[in-house]
Design a protein around this motif. Structure first.
Motif, PDB file in Angstrom:
ATOM      1  N   VAL A   7     -20.491  10.003  26.743  1.00  0.00           N
ATOM      2  CA  VAL A   7     -19.778  11.253  26.988  1.00  0.00           C
ATOM      3  C   VAL A   7     -19.215  11.805  25.688  1.00  0.00           C
ATOM      4  CG1 VAL A   7     -17.753  12.257  28.111  1.00  0.00           C
ATOM      5  CG2 VAL A   7     -19.225  10.681  29.391  1.00  0.00           C
TER       6      VAL A   7
ATOM      7  N   SER B  16     -15.575  14.120  31.646  1.00  0.00           N
ATOM      8  CA  SER B  16     -16.592  15.034  31.130  1.00  0.00           C
ATOM      9  C   SER B  16     -16.339  15.266  29.645  1.00  0.00           C
ATOM     10  CB  SER B  16     -16.540  16.372  31.875  1.00  0.00           C
ATOM     11  OG  SER B  16     -15.361  17.084  31.521  1.00  0.00           O
TER      12      SER B  16
ATOM     13  N   GLU C 135     -13.457  17.613  29.183  1.00  0.00           N
ATOM     14  CA  GLU C 135     -12.149  16.995  29.434  1.00  0.00           C
ATOM     15  C   GLU C 135     -11.662  16.217  28.214  1.00  0.00           C
ATOM     16  OE1 GLU C 135     -11.722  15.920  34.147  1.00  0.00           O
ATOM     17  OE2 GLU C 135     -13.097  14.711  32.959  1.00  0.00           O
TER      18      GLU C 135
END
Length: 361
Positions: free
Chosen positions: A268, A346, A349
């Motif tokens: 991520v 995410s 985020e």
């Protein structure tokens, strides 16, 4: 180039076990890693290599089968997920104390308790600090791709036998279940009993050596002898810390801030640093590949280069952040951002969390 296949992470790991010349797999089904034993059962590796695959009656039984099999110098492994790994902790402490090489795979799920079957990283403390009793360490590898689920199997066995120490591959439900292209390595032959006899003089095989049999145990009722053994173990652990740290760096040369993340979180965060740099924020990423030994020296070097702060991104309530804080030793800021209970952050985020933590800078 080796054989290419599209596989789940759990399947790639199971195929790697066959190709790595594993002698025995002893496990018990639990989501999200049940595909490991399912794949091994369907592939019938006893017909391909002679490998034994056995579904034990419990996780407690499987770890004790590793104790016995590993003591003979055979390549043995098990896999489970968080609650199952908790059941293995006593056996892991015995195995570490007896210096038996083996590989344990944890495809981590959300907790505490039975929790759920979604991916998590909340077993970090248990893996790197020693979840059982006594002063011991596991070598812990953290894959972040299906390819590494395959590649880390022979690596884990190499390290386990080099140091006579259990090694753990700590993955999570996302990597275990996701499908990616994987290049499979060529099969390695299983070691013969004669080769084991010549290479591993410590291994028990039921044959007398002189007038004595080889005995492997973690029991020693003499405190003076046990202290000597513990000094030996601690010396070995220092050697592992010195020689076996593995990590990967992304965009760290000019970075003013560093994200630290492993496994799925690191995947991520690779996108997160790209998004941050598009906004003119110089952020890099260091990915620990070995969670223990941890890349303390590499983090220290980044501090000395003048990095302004570190952000630990985890799918937990904040466990690895403590090791970053120890490496930084108060010389710069260390912040934490995470999701837990099976939630995956995410990239956006992470960038937003980074801005919130360091916005005054």
């Amino acid at each position: 180039m080796g054989e290419l296949r599209l596989m789940k992470g759990n399947e790639a790991l199971a195929e790697a076990a066959i190709r790595a010349g594993v002698d025995g797999y002893f496990g018990y089904p639990i989501t999200p890693q049940s595909e490991v034993i399912e794949y091994l059962t369907s592939e019938k590796p006893h017909e391909r290599t002679g490998m034994v695959v056995l579904q034990a009656e419990s996780e407690v039984a499987s770890i004790n089968m590793l104790y016995g099999g590993g003591a003979t110098g055979k390549k043995v492994m098990t896999s489970s997920s968080s609650p199952g790994i908790s059941l293995m902790q006593e056996g892991l402490s015995y195995i570490a104390g007896a210096e038996i090489p083996c590989v344990v795979v944890n495809v981590v799920r959300g907790g505490p308790g039975l929790g759920d079957i979604q991916p998590s990283q909340s077993d970090y403390f248990q893996a790197v600090k020693g979840g059982g009793h006594g002063d011991y360490r596991l070598i812990v590898l953290a894959p972040s791709s299906v390819q590494e689920m395959s590649d880390f199997v022979p690596l884990a066995f190499d390290l386990a036998f080099k140091y006579r120490n259990p090694a753990m591959i700590m993955s999570d439900g996302l990597i275990g279940q996701m499908m990616e292209k994987v290049e499979l390595f060529d099969p390695m032959p299983r070691m013969t009993d004669k080769e084991i006899e010549e290479k591993f003089p410590w291994a028990t095989n039921g044959k007398p050596v002189g007038k004595e049999r080889r005995i492997i145990t973690s029991l020693d009722l003499d405190p003076a002898r046990l202290e000597v053994h513990n000094h030996h173990l601690q010396k070995k652990y220092r050697e592992i810390e010195e020689n076996e740290v593995r990590y990967e760096m992304f965009d760290c040369d000019d970075a003013e801030y560093i994200i630290v993340a492993y496994g799925s979180s690191a995947r991520v965060c690779q996108k997160s640093i790209q998004l941050a740099r598009e906004e003119g924020i110089k952020v890099g990423l260091i990915r620990p590949i070995t969670l223990w030994p941890f890349p303390k020296k590499q983090i220290n070097e980044l501090v000395e280069k003048g990095v302004k702060g570190f952000l630990s991104v985890e799918m937990s309530a904040g466990q690895m952040v403590e090791d970053i804080q120890l490496a930084v030793n108060g010389r710069t800021r260390v912040e934490y951002f995470g999701r837990y209970g099976g939630m995956i952050p995410s990239p956006e985020e992470v960038v937003e969390a980074f801005k919130n933590k360091f916005q005054e800078d």
